[in-house]
Motif scaffolding. Structure first.
Motif, PDB file in Angstrom:
ATOM      1  N   LYS A 152      42.616  26.651  51.884  1.00  0.00           N
ATOM      2  CA  LYS A 152      41.843  26.842  50.647  1.00  0.00           C
ATOM      3  C   LYS A 152      42.532  27.924  49.817  1.00  0.00           C
ATOM      4  CE  LYS A 152      38.213  24.368  51.925  1.00  0.00           C
ATOM      5  NZ  LYS A 152      38.477  22.976  51.951  1.00  0.00           N
ATOM      6  N   ARG A 153      42.617  27.702  48.517  1.00  0.00           N
ATOM      7  CA  ARG A 153      43.221  28.683  47.619  1.00  0.00           C
ATOM      8  C   ARG A 153      42.115  29.586  47.086  1.00  0.00           C
ATOM      9  NH1 ARG A 153      48.303  30.352  47.513  1.00  0.00           N
ATOM     10  NH2 ARG A 153      49.227  30.403  45.472  1.00  0.00           N
ATOM     11  N   VAL A 154      42.210  30.886  47.327  1.00  0.00           N
ATOM     12  CA  VAL A 154      41.199  31.824  46.850  1.00  0.00           C
ATOM     13  C   VAL A 154      41.839  32.868  45.946  1.00  0.00           C
ATOM     14  CG1 VAL A 154      39.656  31.541  48.828  1.00  0.00           C
ATOM     15  CG2 VAL A 154      41.371  33.328  48.874  1.00  0.00           C
ATOM     16  N   LEU A 155      41.044  33.319  44.989  1.00  0.00           N
ATOM     17  CA  LEU A 155      41.451  34.413  44.113  1.00  0.00           C
ATOM     18  C   LEU A 155      40.725  35.657  44.572  1.00  0.00           C
ATOM     19  CD1 LEU A 155      41.045  32.628  40.659  1.00  0.00           C
ATOM     20  CD2 LEU A 155      43.104  32.817  42.030  1.00  0.00           C
ATOM     21  N   ILE A 156      41.459  36.742  44.750  1.00  0.00           N
ATOM     22  CA  ILE A 156      40.863  38.021  45.125  1.00  0.00           C
ATOM     23  C   ILE A 156      40.887  38.891  43.870  1.00  0.00           C
ATOM     24  CG2 ILE A 156      41.013  40.027  46.633  1.00  0.00           C
ATOM     25  CD1 ILE A 156      42.640  38.218  48.564  1.00  0.00           C
ATOM     26  N   LYS A 157      39.705  39.361  43.475  1.00  0.00           N
ATOM     27  CA  LYS A 157      39.599  40.131  42.235  1.00  0.00           C
ATOM     28  C   LYS A 157      38.851  41.432  42.467  1.00  0.00           C
ATOM     29  CE  LYS A 157      39.779  36.128  39.197  1.00  0.00           C
ATOM     30  NZ  LYS A 157      39.214  35.495  38.004  1.00  0.00           N
ATOM     31  N   LYS A 158      39.116  42.415  41.601  1.00  0.00           N
ATOM     32  CA  LYS A 158      38.389  43.679  41.653  1.00  0.00           C
ATOM     33  C   LYS A 158      37.653  43.884  40.341  1.00  0.00           C
ATOM     34  CE  LYS A 158      42.268  46.505  40.152  1.00  0.00           C
ATOM     35  NZ  LYS A 158      43.105  47.651  40.426  1.00  0.00           N
ATOM     36  N   ASP A 159      36.577  44.647  40.411  1.00  0.00           N
ATOM     37  CA  ASP A 159      35.736  44.919  39.249  1.00  0.00           C
ATOM     38  C   ASP A 159      36.523  45.723  38.209  1.00  0.00           C
ATOM     39  OD1 ASP A 159      33.446  45.055  37.647  1.00  0.00           O
ATOM     40  OD2 ASP A 159      32.800  46.930  38.587  1.00  0.00           O
ATOM     41  N   SER A 160      36.361  45.333  36.952  1.00  0.00           N
ATOM     42  CA  SER A 160      37.024  46.075  35.865  1.00  0.00           C
ATOM     43  C   SER A 160      36.042  46.279  34.722  1.00  0.00           C
ATOM     44  CB  SER A 160      38.263  45.337  35.380  1.00  0.00           C
ATOM     45  OG  SER A 160      37.889  44.125  34.750  1.00  0.00           O
ATOM     46  N   THR A 161      34.905  46.888  35.033  1.00  0.00           N
ATOM     47  CA  THR A 161      33.888  47.141  34.027  1.00  0.00           C
ATOM     48  C   THR A 161      34.422  48.153  33.014  1.00  0.00           C
ATOM     49  OG1 THR A 161      32.154  46.705  35.626  1.00  0.00           O
ATOM     50  CG2 THR A 161      31.517  47.911  33.646  1.00  0.00           C
ATOM     51  N   THR A 162      34.281  47.823  31.729  1.00  0.00           N
ATOM     52  CA  THR A 162      34.735  48.704  30.649  1.00  0.00           C
ATOM     53  C   THR A 162      33.633  48.834  29.618  1.00  0.00           C
ATOM     54  OG1 THR A 162      35.702  46.829  29.458  1.00  0.00           O
ATOM     55  CG2 THR A 162      37.164  48.055  30.934  1.00  0.00           C
ATOM     56  N   ARG A 163      33.848  49.708  28.656  1.00  0.00           N
ATOM     57  CA  ARG A 163      32.906  49.872  27.542  1.00  0.00           C
ATOM     58  C   ARG A 163      33.492  49.236  26.292  1.00  0.00           C
ATOM     59  NH1 ARG A 163      28.539  52.981  28.518  1.00  0.00           N
ATOM     60  NH2 ARG A 163      28.647  54.364  30.300  1.00  0.00           N
ATOM     61  N   ASN A 164      32.628  48.518  25.558  1.00  0.00           N
ATOM     62  CA  ASN A 164      33.083  47.931  24.302  1.00  0.00           C
ATOM     63  C   ASN A 164      32.934  48.948  23.168  1.00  0.00           C
ATOM     64  OD1 ASN A 164      30.378  47.944  23.594  1.00  0.00           O
ATOM     65  ND2 ASN A 164      30.105  45.727  23.803  1.00  0.00           N
ATOM     66  N   LEU A 220      35.838  37.440  46.165  1.00  0.00           N
ATOM     67  CA  LEU A 220      36.686  36.263  46.276  1.00  0.00           C
ATOM     68  C   LEU A 220      36.112  35.171  45.396  1.00  0.00           C
ATOM     69  CD1 LEU A 220      37.078  36.073  50.165  1.00  0.00           C
ATOM     70  CD2 LEU A 220      38.536  37.271  48.557  1.00  0.00           C
ATOM     71  N   PHE A 221      36.978  34.410  44.773  1.00  0.00           N
ATOM     72  CA  PHE A 221      36.550  33.250  44.004  1.00  0.00           C
ATOM     73  C   PHE A 221      37.194  32.025  44.620  1.00  0.00           C
ATOM     74  CE2 PHE A 221      35.730  36.664  41.067  1.00  0.00           C
ATOM     75  CZ  PHE A 221      34.559  36.269  40.451  1.00  0.00           C
ATOM     76  N   LEU A 222      36.358  31.081  45.012  1.00  0.00           N
ATOM     77  CA  LEU A 222      36.781  29.822  45.597  1.00  0.00           C
ATOM     78  C   LEU A 222      36.317  28.736  44.639  1.00  0.00           C
ATOM     79  CD1 LEU A 222      37.942  28.250  48.034  1.00  0.00           C
ATOM     80  CD2 LEU A 222      35.657  28.327  49.026  1.00  0.00           C
ATOM     81  N   GLY A 223      37.179  28.357  43.713  1.00  0.00           N
ATOM     82  CA  GLY A 223      36.759  27.467  42.641  1.00  0.00           C
ATOM     83  C   GLY A 223      35.749  28.190  41.772  1.00  0.00           C
ATOM     84  N   ASP A 224      34.560  27.616  41.607  1.00  0.00           N
ATOM     85  CA  ASP A 224      33.522  28.276  40.808  1.00  0.00           C
ATOM     86  C   ASP A 224      32.538  29.065  41.676  1.00  0.00           C
ATOM     87  OD1 ASP A 224      32.357  26.122  42.011  1.00  0.00           O
ATOM     88  OD2 ASP A 224      31.328  25.397  40.224  1.00  0.00           O
ATOM     89  N   ARG A 225      32.845  29.212  42.965  1.00  0.00           N
ATOM     90  CA  ARG A 225      31.995  29.968  43.879  1.00  0.00           C
ATOM     91  C   ARG A 225      32.493  31.404  43.984  1.00  0.00           C
ATOM     92  NH1 ARG A 225      32.307  26.459  49.066  1.00  0.00           N
ATOM     93  NH2 ARG A 225      30.785  27.948  49.863  1.00  0.00           N
ATOM     94  N   LYS A 226      31.541  32.338  44.108  1.00  0.00           N
ATOM     95  CA  LYS A 226      31.862  33.760  44.200  1.00  0.00           C
ATOM     96  C   LYS A 226      31.378  34.293  45.539  1.00  0.00           C
ATOM     97  CE  LYS A 226      30.695  38.101  41.899  1.00  0.00           C
ATOM     98  NZ  LYS A 226      29.935  38.700  40.784  1.00  0.00           N
TER      99      LYS A 226
END
Length: 106
Positions: free
Chosen positions: A8-20, A75-81
């Motif tokens: 399975k191909r998964v994307l590993i991401k980290k939070d990048s909360t910013t202020r607009n 992790l993102f697996l398609g549209d699943r988080k």
């Protein structure tokens, strides 16, 4: 581990909360890695053992060892988080990581 199980191909991401420009927090994610993984939903005894520790773990994800992974990532697996609840370095060999995850329904 049989390398063929990492299918399975998964994307590993980290939070990048910013202020607009209005000072509001805007959530987002930065990509850390794209990797192959074995994704197994926990069933039966495994699931009940996870609940015993008051952790709502629903999936076990195995990836090749990486030093840059931590429990604040998702992790993102398609549209699943999947949120990472804990990380286990299998047999302390620095070959594979077992990520115990909770699926987030959005």
């Amino acid at each position: 581990m049989n390398i063929g199980r990492l299918n399975k191909r998964v994307l590993i991401k980290k939070d990048s909360t910013t202020r607009n420009e209005y000072g509001e927090l805007v959530g987002g994610y930065d990509l850390v890695a794209t990797t192959w993984a074995e994704v197994k939903p926990l069933i039966g005894k495994q699931w009940f053992e996870a609940l015993k520790d008051n952790v709502e773990v629903s999936h076990q994800v195995t990836i090749r060892y990486r030093q840059d992974i931590n429990a604040t990532m998702v992790l993102f697996l398609g549209d699943r988080k999947l949120e990472i609840a804990s990380i286990i370095n299998l047999m302390e060999r620095n070959e594979y990581l077992q990520l115990m995850c909770k699926e987030v329904i959005t």
